[in-house]
Design an enzyme around this catalytic site. Structure first.
Site, PDB file in Angstrom:
ATOM      1  N   ARG A 272      -5.986  -4.634   8.114  1.00  0.00           N
ATOM      2  CA  ARG A 272      -5.821  -3.344   8.790  1.00  0.00           C
ATOM      3  C   ARG A 272      -4.778  -2.494   8.089  1.00  0.00           C
ATOM      4  O   ARG A 272      -3.825  -3.004   7.521  1.00  0.00           O
ATOM      5  CB  ARG A 272      -5.346  -3.557  10.234  1.00  0.00           C
ATOM      6  CG  ARG A 272      -6.391  -4.190  11.135  1.00  0.00           C
ATOM      7  CD  ARG A 272      -5.797  -4.539  12.486  1.00  0.00           C
ATOM      8  NE  ARG A 272      -6.829  -5.064  13.383  1.00  0.00           N
ATOM      9  CZ  ARG A 272      -7.554  -4.328  14.200  1.00  0.00           C
ATOM     10  NH1 ARG A 272      -7.361  -3.027  14.237  1.00  0.00           N
ATOM     11  NH2 ARG A 272      -8.454  -4.858  14.981  1.00  0.00           N
TER      12      ARG A 272
ATOM     13  N   ARG B 213      -4.736 -11.440  -5.160  1.00  0.00           N
ATOM     14  CA  ARG B 213      -6.010 -10.773  -4.869  1.00  0.00           C
ATOM     15  C   ARG B 213      -6.593 -10.241  -6.172  1.00  0.00           C
ATOM     16  O   ARG B 213      -5.901  -9.629  -6.972  1.00  0.00           O
ATOM     17  CB  ARG B 213      -5.832  -9.620  -3.878  1.00  0.00           C
ATOM     18  CG  ARG B 213      -7.196  -8.968  -3.540  1.00  0.00           C
ATOM     19  CD  ARG B 213      -7.128  -8.067  -2.338  1.00  0.00           C
ATOM     20  NE  ARG B 213      -6.616  -6.752  -2.642  1.00  0.00           N
ATOM     21  CZ  ARG B 213      -7.189  -5.596  -2.242  1.00  0.00           C
ATOM     22  NH1 ARG B 213      -8.296  -5.610  -1.536  1.00  0.00           N
ATOM     23  NH2 ARG B 213      -6.633  -4.443  -2.539  1.00  0.00           N
TER      24      ARG B 213
ATOM     25  N   ARG C  16      -9.527   5.332  -3.341  1.00  0.00           N
ATOM     26  CA  ARG C  16      -9.039   4.277  -2.462  1.00  0.00           C
ATOM     27  C   ARG C  16      -8.938   4.802  -1.034  1.00  0.00           C
ATOM     28  O   ARG C  16      -8.732   5.990  -0.808  1.00  0.00           O
ATOM     29  CB  ARG C  16      -7.673   3.776  -2.936  1.00  0.00           C
ATOM     30  CG  ARG C  16      -7.788   2.967  -4.212  1.00  0.00           C
ATOM     31  CD  ARG C  16      -6.544   2.158  -4.475  1.00  0.00           C
ATOM     32  NE  ARG C  16      -6.823   1.199  -5.538  1.00  0.00           N
ATOM     33  CZ  ARG C  16      -7.393   0.030  -5.344  1.00  0.00           C
ATOM     34  NH1 ARG C  16      -7.766  -0.340  -4.139  1.00  0.00           N
ATOM     35  NH2 ARG C  16      -7.608  -0.784  -6.357  1.00  0.00           N
TER      36      ARG C  16
ATOM     37  N   GLU D 166     -15.867  -6.233   2.739  1.00  0.00           N
ATOM     38  CA  GLU D 166     -15.296  -4.894   2.916  1.00  0.00           C
ATOM     39  C   GLU D 166     -16.298  -3.834   3.335  1.00  0.00           C
ATOM     40  O   GLU D 166     -16.057  -3.086   4.258  1.00  0.00           O
ATOM     41  CB  GLU D 166     -14.622  -4.455   1.613  1.00  0.00           C
ATOM     42  CG  GLU D 166     -13.527  -5.395   1.158  1.00  0.00           C
ATOM     43  CD  GLU D 166     -12.869  -4.920  -0.123  1.00  0.00           C
ATOM     44  OE1 GLU D 166     -12.038  -4.006  -0.048  1.00  0.00           O
ATOM     45  OE2 GLU D 166     -13.187  -5.461  -1.199  1.00  0.00           O
TER      46      GLU D 166
ATOM     47  N   ASP E 274     -12.133   0.037   3.809  1.00  0.00           N
ATOM     48  CA  ASP E 274     -13.285   0.378   2.970  1.00  0.00           C
ATOM     49  C   ASP E 274     -14.567   0.467   3.788  1.00  0.00           C
ATOM     50  O   ASP E 274     -15.445   1.282   3.493  1.00  0.00           O
ATOM     51  CB  ASP E 274     -13.437  -0.643   1.841  1.00  0.00           C
ATOM     52  CG  ASP E 274     -12.502  -0.296   0.683  1.00  0.00           C
ATOM     53  OD1 ASP E 274     -12.602   0.821   0.155  1.00  0.00           O
ATOM     54  OD2 ASP E 274     -11.663  -1.130   0.332  1.00  0.00           O
TER      55      ASP E 274
ATOM     56  N   HIS F  38       0.856  -1.187   0.000  1.00  0.00           N
ATOM     57  CA  HIS F  38       0.000   0.000   0.000  1.00  0.00           C
ATOM     58  C   HIS F  38       0.889   1.233   0.000  1.00  0.00           C
ATOM     59  O   HIS F  38       1.872   1.301   0.741  1.00  0.00           O
ATOM     60  CB  HIS F  38      -0.917  -0.002   1.228  1.00  0.00           C
ATOM     61  CG  HIS F  38      -2.071  -0.917   1.075  1.00  0.00           C
ATOM     62  ND1 HIS F  38      -2.704  -1.120  -0.120  1.00  0.00           N
ATOM     63  CD2 HIS F  38      -2.724  -1.702   1.972  1.00  0.00           C
ATOM     64  CE1 HIS F  38      -3.695  -1.976   0.045  1.00  0.00           C
ATOM     65  NE2 HIS F  38      -3.720  -2.342   1.305  1.00  0.00           N
TER      66      HIS F  38
END
Length: 881
Positions: free
Chosen positions: A579, A394, A711, A504, A541, A139
């Site tokens: 997380r 993913r 995002r 989510e 999310d 991320h």
């Protein structure tokens, strides 16, 4: 008022002084004095001295274009050096000065559990069966460049070398000279990436964390666990058990990232094998120097014959195969076909010869030698294996449904996407229970489906040890899981890979228990998953969708019900916690978070994402990594063997009452107020975040769209940069205000005393509120929001933030925030004189940036300085997204 530990304060002073000397040399004394003047004005402003705020703004406004960059860089560098000093202080061991941040030891926790009634046999069994998996994710919140991180690591080593009372003056001078050199190197290194890293670059960064830290830390931690377990129960950790696993999304997470293709994933699998072979080769070389003994067991003699140095013989053969494996993987990365003869592919190829040497040494009475570096290598081999990390894949649920739909359409079986869920399941199960291939030989799928199928082929070609989980984002129904299993089978998968639905949004979380129950009711599926299931809970999310308070309660309830449903069907459930680093994305102190999970939901297994800059803060140095591994392990063991009590029914009702109000007020602002998105875009640096080459993934799922398409990371990053911290408290303010108005605060205090989940929530809210700053948020609005009609919304939000602070203080019966966290509070105060100028500069630079964009070109100096302010504020806040 608690001050910083004197040694920490001294380290911060020393690093700041050395940085100042670098600045005095270049750009020179005038610039240094300007920076010191700004810092003094920022300190005076924080002390609220008359006129100081205006003086700070005036000084910053007087900076010429040439001065902008060195000034912003100076404050950014100081904040990074302060982080380094704090990070080192957290692991220091100077005699008589234990760290303020020391974690409870494994032995202390084991003894506490035993004295609380846990049987030693059960304690041993639970620890031996433990499964904790850290999933490193790319991320995009790690703003520091790799080249600077390496310099910071060596600076930390210098601080450790200085941390001795018996240094000769010449030794001390030598260390400080090296520290000064490193700080000068950092000062003369561009801290901003100018090119976005590729997905492969991100994967290499993950491998570097293992090479530079976890490779040393893991066996060290397992030695400590083995010894503590032996002391507490009389039995140590079994040789082949690996309670800690490392997985990664880097190079496997294609959700919303078109840059992660099947070819990237294939390359990352091969790079992992190359890096693993190289690391094991270093271990084997060292072991060959160690294991020079001639005594050997009959078992070992039968393998090597009558040679003088039997262990070296076995290790020489292993070394030869590792060299072949490394060469094979390197050729594969370059796209060349290489000879597979003799390469190590299955983990047992690596562990078997090492364990043969271990058994032989033990049989010959040489346990002391067996339990040296050889044991460390065996434990690495069982933890990291030949693939080095377990790569997760993913992908978004609709991409799999699209692939199955194209197949079904080509075969003339109908319109799969229009079928009911029952019809989809019936079709998928028929195919899964049958033996005929479904993919037609001459079929030409669309490009997007071709990519999904190619990814499945790459995955099917791996060993089980190379694979983590196949995570399905936006999953909501059983067919989402069955689609993936069918596509993997069609690609040639020979073993059941873990397929993990990710729930989510708020509605997904609420529907998750029913969705999983429907899946467990399928006899074929229960057999496929062999009594074990993983489910991923999305924190970021759901928070963006419903606000932090509602999301936290929905996550708690979903975990409770998922645990109950799994138990009902005899399935062992592992919850995978998605997380982030910030509270707005479910972050916060790990041990408190784990110990506040619903009772029974942490059942000896725990999986969690570690992202961006938090990987460095938790695992960047070996001793730091040992501390983090200890903290997680003790929390998971305690949550398993001594879970918190069930919350009272009245507390549940209270949470429903609070969240009904928080959800309504959150969505009224974020979704229903037409001014909100324009205000967000104008008052935060959200539109400029794309200038920072943080990660390989786009900031938006779609090129256009409002907050819903953004995002969760840039959403949080933007609000954090201008200190309104909105995602973490909006909605909670109204819920707490209503509770106070209805005289319900005594109930909330009772919940804080008796319910770890609620206490942790309030503590995390307090921490975020302490990072918020009304004056800075107001300054961004004054500087950047041109549309007067939007300012009423800003004023309302700041008023609500202030009200939230007052309610939290009233609830906790405190005069100031962070009264029970004085070290953290002081750390924030130390940083403020360095972050404040960066905030004021960022607002001004954003204004210039937007004006210049309107004219067609942004001056290079403005853009570079703007990027540095973002990096500096991120460093000052310690968590960005």
């Amino acid at each position: 008022m608690t001050e910083l530990h004197p040694d920490l304060r001294e380290n911060v002073r020393l690093l700041g002084e050395l940085l100042g000397q670098s600045i005095q040399r270049f750009p020179g004394q005038d610039c240094y004095e300007r920076i010191e003047e700004i810092r003094a004005a920022a300190k005076a402003d924080r002390r609220q001295e008359s006129g100081s705020g205006q003086r700070l703004v005036t000084l910053l406004g007087q900076l010429s274009d040439d001065e902008l960059l060195p000034v912003t860089r100076a404050f950014n560098q100081f904040l990074n050096l302060a982080n380094l000093a704090e990070q080192y202080h957290g692991i220091r061991r100077k005699q008589g000065h234990p760290s303020d941040l020391m974690v409870e030891s494994l032995g202390e926790v084991f003894e506490r559990l035993k004295s609380g009634g846990v049987d030693p046999e059960e304690l041993h069994q639970r620890v031996a069966d433990l499964r904790i998996e850290f999933v490193l994710t790319a991320h995009p919140t790690e703003v520091a460049r790799r080249t600077l991180i390496l310099k910071y690591d060596e600076m930390s080593d210098c601080l450790a070398r200085l941390d001795h009372d018996d240094l000769m003056p010449a030794e001390r001078d030598e260390i400080i000279a090296r520290l000064s050199q490193l700080i000068t190197e950092a000062w003369h290194t561009d801290e901003i990436r100018h090119e976005r890293p590729t997905a492969v670059d991100e994967a290499k960064w993950g491998f570097a964390v293992i090479e530079n830290s976890l490779w040393q830390a893991l066996p060290r931690f397992l030695r400590s666990l083995d010894q503590s377990l032996s002391d507490a129960t009389g039995k140590g950790l079994p040789l082949q058990n690996s309670p800690i696993r490392i997985a990664s999304w880097m190079g496997g997470d294609r959700d919303g990232n078109p840059n992660v293709t099947h070819d990237v994933t294939r390359q990352v699998f091969l790079l992992g094998r190359w890096m693993a072979a190289d690391l094991y080769l270093r271990d084997i070389q060292a072991l060959r120097a160690e294991l020079s003994m001639w005594q050997a067991s009959d078992e070992l003699r039968a393998r090597v014959g009558d040679c003088r140095e039997p262990y070296r013989q076995v290790l020489a053969e292993l070394r030869e195969r590792l060299v072949r494996t490394r060469d094979w993987a390197e050729a594969g990365v370059k796209g060349h076909l290489a000879d597979e003869t003799g390469i190590l592919f299955e983990n047992e190829d690596l562990t078997a010869p090492l364990e043969l040497c271990y058994r032989s040494l033990v049989d010959c009475g040489l346990e002391q030698i067996a339990n040296g570096p050889l044991l460390d290598t065996i434990r690495r081999a069982h933890t990291f294996g030949l693939p080095l990390i377990r790569l997760d894949i993913r992908q978004e649920a609709s991409r799999h449904a699209e692939a199955v739909a194209e197949m079904v359409d080509y075969l003339g079986l109908g319109d799969y996407l229009s079928w009911s869920e029952a019809d989809r399941q019936a079709f998928l199960l028929r195919e899964l229970q049958g033996r005929r291939p479904l993919v037609p030989r001459n079929w030409e799928p669309s490009e997007s489906v071709k990519e999904v199928l190619a990814t499945c082929e790459v995955v099917a070609g791996q060993t089980p040890e190379a694979l983590g989980s196949y995570v399905i984002s936006m999953a909501s129904k059983p067919s989402d899981v069955l689609n993936v299993i069918l596509l993997l089978r069609e690609a040639g998968m020979k073993f059941p890979m873990r397929v993990v639905p990710l729930f989510e949004t708020l509605s997904d979380l609420q529907g998750a228990p029913d969705s999983m129950a429907a899946l467990y009711q399928v006899d074929w599926y229960r057999e496929y998953c062999q009594g074990r299931q993983e489910v991923m809970i999305g924190y970021s999310d759901s928070s963006k969708d419903a606000g932090q308070l509602m999301a936290a309660w929905a996550q708690y309830q979903a975990q409770e019900k998922l645990t109950q449903v799994a138990s009902q069907y005899g399935v062992h459930l592992t919850l995978f916690h998605g997380r982030g680093g910030t509270v707005g994305r479910g972050g916060g102190p790990a041990n408190r978070a784990i110990l506040s999970q619903p009772p029974g939901s942490v059942n000896g297994s725990f999986r969690i994402t570690e992202q961006g800059e938090m990987i460095r803060f938790k695992f960047g140095l070996p001793r730091l990594a040992v501390q983090s591994l200890t903290l997680y392990t003790t929390a998971v063991i305690e949550a398993t063997l001594a879970p918190p009590p069930q919350p009272e029914d009245s507390w549940r009702e209270m949470m429903d009452w609070l969240t009904e109000r928080s959800l309504k007020s959150y969505r009224e602002v974020v979704r229903e107020n037409p001014d909100f998105v324009p205000y967000f875009r104008q008052v935060t640096p959200e539109t400029a975040l794309g200038k920072l080459a943080l990660g390989s993934r786009p900031a938006r799922r779609k090129a256009t769209g409002g907050v819903e398409s953004l995002r969760a990371i840039p959403w949080i990053f933007a609000w954090t940069q201008m200190r309104l911290m909105l995602p973490s408290w909006l909605g909670s303010d109204v819920a707490l205000e209503e509770a106070a108005r209805h005289q319900r605060l005594p109930e909330l205090r009772e919940m804080m005393r008796g319910w770890p989940f609620f206490r942790t929530y309030v503590d995390m809210l307090e921490m975020v509120l302490a990072k918020a700053d009304l004056r800075i948020a107001s300054y961004y609005e004054q500087t950047l929001v041109e549309d007067e009609s939007l300012r009423a919304l800003g004023s309302s939000l700041r008023e609500r933030l202030n009200g939230c602070i007052e309610r939290v203080l009233e609830l906790k019966d405190q005069q100031a925030l962070l009264e029970s966290e004085p070290v953290f509070a002081h750390s924030m105060r130390v940083r403020n004189p360095y972050t404040d100028p960066l905030h004021y500069l960022q607002a001004e630079l954003l204004k210039r940036d937007r004006e210049s964009e309107g004219k067609g070109e942004v001056p290079d100096m403005v853009e570079r300085a703007l990027k540095v302010t973002m990096a500096g504020i991120a460093a000052g806040m310690r968590n960005t997204g």
